[in-house]
Motif scaffolding. Structure first.
Motif, PDB file in Angstrom:
ATOM      1  N   GLY A   1      -1.124  10.010   9.610  1.00 15.45           N
ATOM      2  CA  GLY A   1      -2.528  10.191   9.927  1.00 15.45           C
ATOM      3  C   GLY A   1      -2.671  10.543  11.390  1.00 15.45           C
ATOM      4  N   LYS A   2      -3.833  10.269  11.966  1.00 19.40           N
ATOM      5  CA  LYS A   2      -4.055  10.634  13.359  1.00 19.40           C
ATOM      6  C   LYS A   2      -3.208   9.811  14.319  1.00 19.40           C
ATOM      7  N   SER A   3      -3.014   8.531  14.019  1.00 22.02           N
ATOM      8  CA  SER A   3      -2.316   7.666  14.974  1.00 22.02           C
ATOM      9  C   SER A   3      -1.052   7.027  14.415  1.00 22.02           C
ATOM     10  N   LYS A   4      -0.887   6.995  13.097  1.00 20.71           N
ATOM     11  CA  LYS A   4       0.286   6.351  12.520  1.00 20.71           C
ATOM     12  C   LYS A   4       0.503   6.853  11.099  1.00 20.71           C
ATOM     13  N   ALA A   5       1.629   6.444  10.535  1.00 23.19           N
ATOM     14  CA  ALA A   5       1.926   6.814   9.162  1.00 23.19           C
ATOM     15  C   ALA A   5       1.069   5.984   8.209  1.00 23.19           C
ATOM     16  N   ILE A   6       0.370   6.665   7.298  1.00 25.07           N
ATOM     17  CA  ILE A   6      -0.450   5.982   6.309  1.00 25.07           C
ATOM     18  C   ILE A   6       0.415   5.455   5.172  1.00 25.07           C
ATOM     19  N   PHE A   7       1.470   6.193   4.840  1.00 25.81           N
ATOM     20  CA  PHE A   7       2.366   5.815   3.746  1.00 25.81           C
ATOM     21  C   PHE A   7       3.750   6.365   4.034  1.00 25.81           C
ATOM     22  N   THR A   8       4.776   5.536   3.816  1.00 22.03           N
ATOM     23  CA  THR A   8       6.152   5.989   3.996  1.00 22.03           C
ATOM     24  C   THR A   8       6.962   5.648   2.753  1.00 22.03           C
ATOM     25  N   THR A   9       7.929   6.490   2.462  1.00 17.32           N
ATOM     26  CA  THR A   9       8.791   6.272   1.315  1.00 17.32           C
ATOM     27  C   THR A   9      10.133   6.945   1.578  1.00 17.32           C
ATOM     28  N   HIS A  10      11.035   6.841   0.622  1.00 12.02           N
ATOM     29  CA  HIS A  10      12.344   7.484   0.714  1.00 12.02           C
ATOM     30  C   HIS A  10      12.752   7.928  -0.685  1.00 12.02           C
ATOM     31  N   PRO A  11      13.418   9.066  -0.823  1.00 11.59           N
ATOM     32  CA  PRO A  11      13.800   9.552  -2.156  1.00 11.59           C
ATOM     33  C   PRO A  11      14.595   8.551  -2.989  1.00 11.59           C
ATOM     34  N   ILE A  12      15.319   7.631  -2.345  1.00 14.04           N
ATOM     35  CA  ILE A  12      16.122   6.667  -3.101  1.00 14.04           C
ATOM     36  C   ILE A  12      15.256   5.753  -3.960  1.00 14.04           C
ATOM     37  N   GLU A  13      13.993   5.521  -3.549  1.00 11.39           N
ATOM     38  CA  GLU A  13      13.127   4.627  -4.324  1.00 11.39           C
ATOM     39  C   GLU A  13      12.211   5.377  -5.284  1.00 11.39           C
ATOM     40  N   LYS A  14      12.204   6.692  -5.229  1.00 12.45           N
ATOM     41  CA  LYS A  14      11.275   7.457  -6.057  1.00 12.45           C
ATOM     42  C   LYS A  14      11.343   7.108  -7.541  1.00 12.45           C
ATOM     43  N   PRO A  15      12.522   6.964  -8.155  1.00 14.54           N
ATOM     44  CA  PRO A  15      12.551   6.664  -9.598  1.00 14.54           C
ATOM     45  C   PRO A  15      11.898   5.342  -9.962  1.00 14.54           C
ATOM     46  N   PHE A  16      11.687   4.464  -8.961  1.00 16.83           N
ATOM     47  CA  PHE A  16      11.164   3.125  -9.215  1.00 16.83           C
ATOM     48  C   PHE A  16       9.782   2.911  -8.603  1.00 16.83           C
ATOM     49  N   LEU A  17       9.254   3.925  -7.944  1.00 18.03           N
ATOM     50  CA  LEU A  17       8.068   3.751  -7.108  1.00 18.03           C
ATOM     51  C   LEU A  17       6.776   4.110  -7.829  1.00 18.03           C
ATOM     52  N   ILE A  18       5.859   3.142  -7.836  1.00 14.33           N
ATOM     53  CA  ILE A  18       4.514   3.358  -8.357  1.00 14.33           C
ATOM     54  C   ILE A  18       3.551   3.353  -7.167  1.00 14.33           C
ATOM     55  N   TYR A  19       2.826   4.417  -7.017  1.00 12.97           N
ATOM     56  CA  TYR A  19       1.889   4.575  -5.906  1.00 12.97           C
ATOM     57  C   TYR A  19       0.519   4.074  -6.346  1.00 12.97           C
ATOM     58  N   GLN A  20      -0.030   3.101  -5.633  1.00 16.91           N
ATOM     59  CA  GLN A  20      -1.335   2.571  -6.020  1.00 16.91           C
ATOM     60  C   GLN A  20      -2.455   3.251  -5.238  1.00 16.91           C
ATOM     61  N   ILE A  21      -3.414   3.768  -5.992  1.00 11.52           N
ATOM     62  CA  ILE A  21      -4.548   4.479  -5.421  1.00 11.52           C
ATOM     63  C   ILE A  21      -5.778   3.565  -5.391  1.00 11.52           C
ATOM     64  N   GLY A  22      -6.466   3.579  -4.257  1.00  7.74           N
ATOM     65  CA  GLY A  22      -7.779   2.963  -4.166  1.00  7.74           C
ATOM     66  C   GLY A  22      -8.808   4.076  -4.235  1.00  7.74           C
ATOM     67  N   SER A  23      -9.633   4.065  -5.268  1.00  8.03           N
ATOM     68  CA  SER A  23     -10.574   5.177  -5.443  1.00  8.03           C
ATOM     69  C   SER A  23     -11.775   4.747  -6.256  1.00  8.03           C
ATOM     70  N   ALA A  24     -12.882   5.415  -6.016  1.00  5.56           N
ATOM     71  CA  ALA A  24     -14.092   5.247  -6.825  1.00  5.56           C
ATOM     72  C   ALA A  24     -14.641   6.611  -7.214  1.00  5.56           C
ATOM     73  N   ASP A  25     -13.765   7.615  -7.209  1.00  8.79           N
ATOM     74  CA  ASP A  25     -14.187   8.987  -7.478  1.00  8.79           C
ATOM     75  C   ASP A  25     -13.053   9.716  -8.202  1.00  8.79           C
ATOM     76  N   PRO A  26     -13.254  10.151  -9.425  1.00  7.32           N
ATOM     77  CA  PRO A  26     -12.195  10.831 -10.176  1.00  7.32           C
ATOM     78  C   PRO A  26     -11.616  12.039  -9.452  1.00  7.32           C
ATOM     79  N   GLU A  27     -12.470  12.843  -8.845  1.00  3.84           N
ATOM     80  CA  GLU A  27     -11.993  14.046  -8.168  1.00  3.84           C
ATOM     81  C   GLU A  27     -11.133  13.710  -6.960  1.00  3.84           C
ATOM     82  N   LEU A  28     -11.591  12.749  -6.160  1.00  2.00           N
ATOM     83  CA  LEU A  28     -10.801  12.360  -4.990  1.00  2.00           C
ATOM     84  C   LEU A  28      -9.493  11.696  -5.406  1.00  2.00           C
ATOM     85  N   ALA A  29      -9.517  10.932  -6.471  1.00  2.00           N
ATOM     86  CA  ALA A  29      -8.292  10.293  -6.961  1.00  2.00           C
ATOM     87  C   ALA A  29      -7.259  11.336  -7.348  1.00  2.00           C
TER      88      ALA A  29
END
Length: 449
Positions: free
Chosen positions: A89-117
Motif C-alpha cells: 500500500g502507500k506505507s506498508k505491505a497490506i498482504f504478504t505471502t510466498h508460493p510455498i504456502e499457496k496450495p494451503f492458503l485461503i485468503y479471507q475477504i472483508g466485503s459488503a459489496d459483491p462487485e468490490l469482493a
C-alpha cells in the motif's frame, strides 16, 4: 538506526533464493476435512506464523481478513531473493505471502459489496487457492461498513457476495464462508441452508453469537445439528468448527462433541503456532521464538509485525529458567528493530529456518495431508446428539451455572460423581497450554474472526 522492513544481509552470509515448485491439485471439499486449520487472525496471522503452522501440522491456513478496498490500491512486488510476494500500500505491505504456502492458503475477504469482493479476489487469485468471506468478526473495524458479523443480519447481501465470487472465480479456486451462530438455532439453520446453496466448498462456524466474546465459553454443542443438516443437503460441503479448541489432542474432544469435519484454531495458535502437532514445542523462549524472529528478518517481515507476534507466544516451561524467559521477553518489548535482539537471536540464520519449513512442506509430496492427520470423521467416536441451547439467554444461564461455586464435603473428596464424569469437560487453556507467563505487551486482541 534504520527500521527498514528487510535489512540488508552481510556479504559474509549471502541469501540463496529457493523457489520450490510443487504441483498440487485444486482444492476440493475433501481438503477441508479431517484436519486442523489456522484461523484468520488480524496481526497474529502473519506470513511467518502461517509457515510455522504448516510446518507443525496445519492442513490449511487462513490469511488475516483483508478489506476489499484496501487490496485494490496495492502494488504486487516479488522479492527476487526470497520469493516473498507483497501487496504494498502507500506505507506498508497490506498482504504478504510466498508460493510455498499457496496450495494451503485461503485468503479471507472483508466485503459488503459483491462487485468490490470480485475485484479484490481477482487482484490476488494467482497467489492463493481459495477465498473465504468474513461473516463473523464482531469488531467495529470489520462491521462499520456492513462487513463481518454485520452480514449475518443481511443474508441477501451475504449470499450475493458468495454467489458473485463463485461465478467470477475459476472452478479450481474454492469459495467458503466463516460465520457465527445466530441467537436461535432455527435462524442459524435457515442461514446455513442459503449459504450452502451459493456453491461454497466449506463453511466454518465460530460457535459463539455476535454478542459473545472470547471469554465466554463457545457453544460447540449447537454445531452437531448444523453438521447433520448440511450433510443431509447432500452437497458434500465441509463444516469446520471454530471456538475453544486448544490443539491437536483437544481437537478430538471437539470433533467428538460436534461431529465437525475439521477444527479451526485461533487463540491457541496465537500463543503457540506449534499446537497443530501432537507434541507442541515447550520452552518457546529457547525452542521457537529465536527462530521465528530469524525467519521474520530473512523473509522481510515488517519488524512491528514480528514483534507483536513474538510477544504473544507463551507455552509450557520445562527447562527455561524464569529469569532467562523474562529477560528475553523484556528485550523483545524494548527492541525497535531486528538488530536490537542480536544478543538473544544471533547468528541470523533465517535461511536455515526457511529451509526446514520448505523441507517439511515438501515431505507432503504434493498432498495436503499433514504429517499427523486427524482420523476420518467416520472413525471418531461420536456422542448421541442432544439438542443444544437454542437461545443466547439459555447459553448465558448455562454459563452462570458453570461459574457457580461447588460445595465439596469431606466425605466426597477423592470421589468423582457420575454426572460430572459423563459431562464433556473443557480443560482450562492455561492448564493445557502451560500459559503461565502472560504476554508482556499488555495488549489484548480478538483474534478469531
Amino acid at each position: 538506526m534504520s527500521r527498514r522492513s528487510r535489512p540488508p544481509t552481510p556479504d559474509s552470509s549471502p541469501r540463496i533464493s529457493k523457489k520450490p515448485r510443487l504441483e498440487y491439485p485444486p482444492l476440493t471439499a475433501d481438503d477441508y476435512k479431517n484436519g486442523l486449520m489456522l484461523a484468520p487472525m488480524v496481526r497474529s496471522g502473519a506470513l511467518p506464523t502461517r509457515l510455522y503452522a504448516l510446518k507443525h501440522g496445519a492442513k490449511l491456513v487462513w490469511g488475516p481478513e483483508t478489506v476489499d478496498k484496501a487490496i485494490l490500491h496495492t502494488t504486487r512486488v516479488v522479492d527476487p531473493v526470497t520469493g516473498v510476494i507483497s501487496y504494498h500500500g502507500k506505507s506498508k505491505a497490506i498482504f504478504t505471502t510466498h508460493p510455498i504456502e499457496k496450495p494451503f492458503l485461503i485468503y479471507q475477504i472483508g466485503s459488503a459489496d459483491p462487485e468490490l469482493a470480485v475485484q479484490a479476489a481477482k487482484m490476488v487469485q494467482q497467489d492463493v487457492s481459495g477465498f473465504d468471506l468474513n461473516c463473523g468478526c464482531p469488531k467495529p473495524f470489520s462491521t462499520h461498513a456492513g462487513m463481518g458479523a454485520a452480514l449475518l443480519s443481511n443474508p441477501d447481501l451475504l449470499c450475493s457476495i458468495l454467489t458473485a465470487l463463485r461465478q467470477a472465480m475459476p472452478p479450481e479456486i474454492t469459495i467458503s464462508a466463516k460465520i457465527r451462530l445466530l441467537p436461535s438455532q432455527e435462524d442459524t439453520l435457515k442461514l446455513v441452508e442459503r449459504i450452502v446453496n451459493t456453491g461454497i466448498t466449506a463453511l466454518t462456524v465460530h460457535c459463539r453469537t455476535r454478542n459473545m466474546r472470547k471469554k465466554e465459553r463457545a457453544v460447540i454443542e449447537r454445531l452437531r445439528e448444523i453438521v447433520e443438516f448440511v450433510e443431509r443437503m447432500g452437497k458434500g460441503i465441509a463444516v469446520i468448527e471454530n471456538g475453544d479448541c486448544l490443539g491437536y489432542e483437544d481437537s478430538k474432544r471437539v470433533r467428538q462433541v460436534t461431529g465437525a469435519h475439521s477444527v479451526m484454531i485461533a487463540e491457541a495458535a496465537e500463543a503457540n503456532p506449534t499446537c497443530f502437532s501432537p507434541t507442541p514445542l515447550k520452552d518457546l523462549e529457547q525452542t521457537f521464538v529465536p527462530g521465528y524472529i530469524r525467519l521474520g528478518k530473512y523473509l522481510g517481515n515488517h519488524w512491528t509485525s514480528t514483534k507483536f507476534c513474538a510477544t504473544q507466544f507463551v507455552g509450557a516451561h520445562e527447562n527455561t529458567r524464569k529469569n532467562d524467559s523474562k529477560a528475553m521477553r523484556e528485550a523483545i518489548v524494548r527492541a525497535k528493530c531486528y538488530e536490537d535482539l542480536d544478543s538473544f537471536v544471533a547468528p541470523w540464520t533465517g535461511e536455515q529456518e526457511w529451509a526446514e519449513i520448505v523441507e517439511a512442506i515438501e515431505k507432503r509430496g504434493g498432498q495436503r495431508a499433514p504429517p499427523h492427520p486427524l482420523p476420518p470423521i467416520e472413525e471418531v467416536e461420536v456422542a448421541p446428539f442432544i439438542p443444544a441451547a437454542l437461545s443466547v439467554s439459555e447459553a448465558q444461564t448455562q454459563k452462570e451455572n458453570d461459574a457457580a461455586p461447588t460445595v465439596v464435603h469431606e466425605a466426597s473428596l477423592g470421589q468423582e460423581s457420575a454426572s460430572a464424569a459423563d459431562k464433556p469437560q473443557i480443560p482450562p487453556t492455561a492448564s493445557l497450554l502451560g500459559l503461565d507467563v502472560p504476554p508482556p505487551s499488555g495488549e489484548t486482541v480478538d483474534v478469531a474472526v
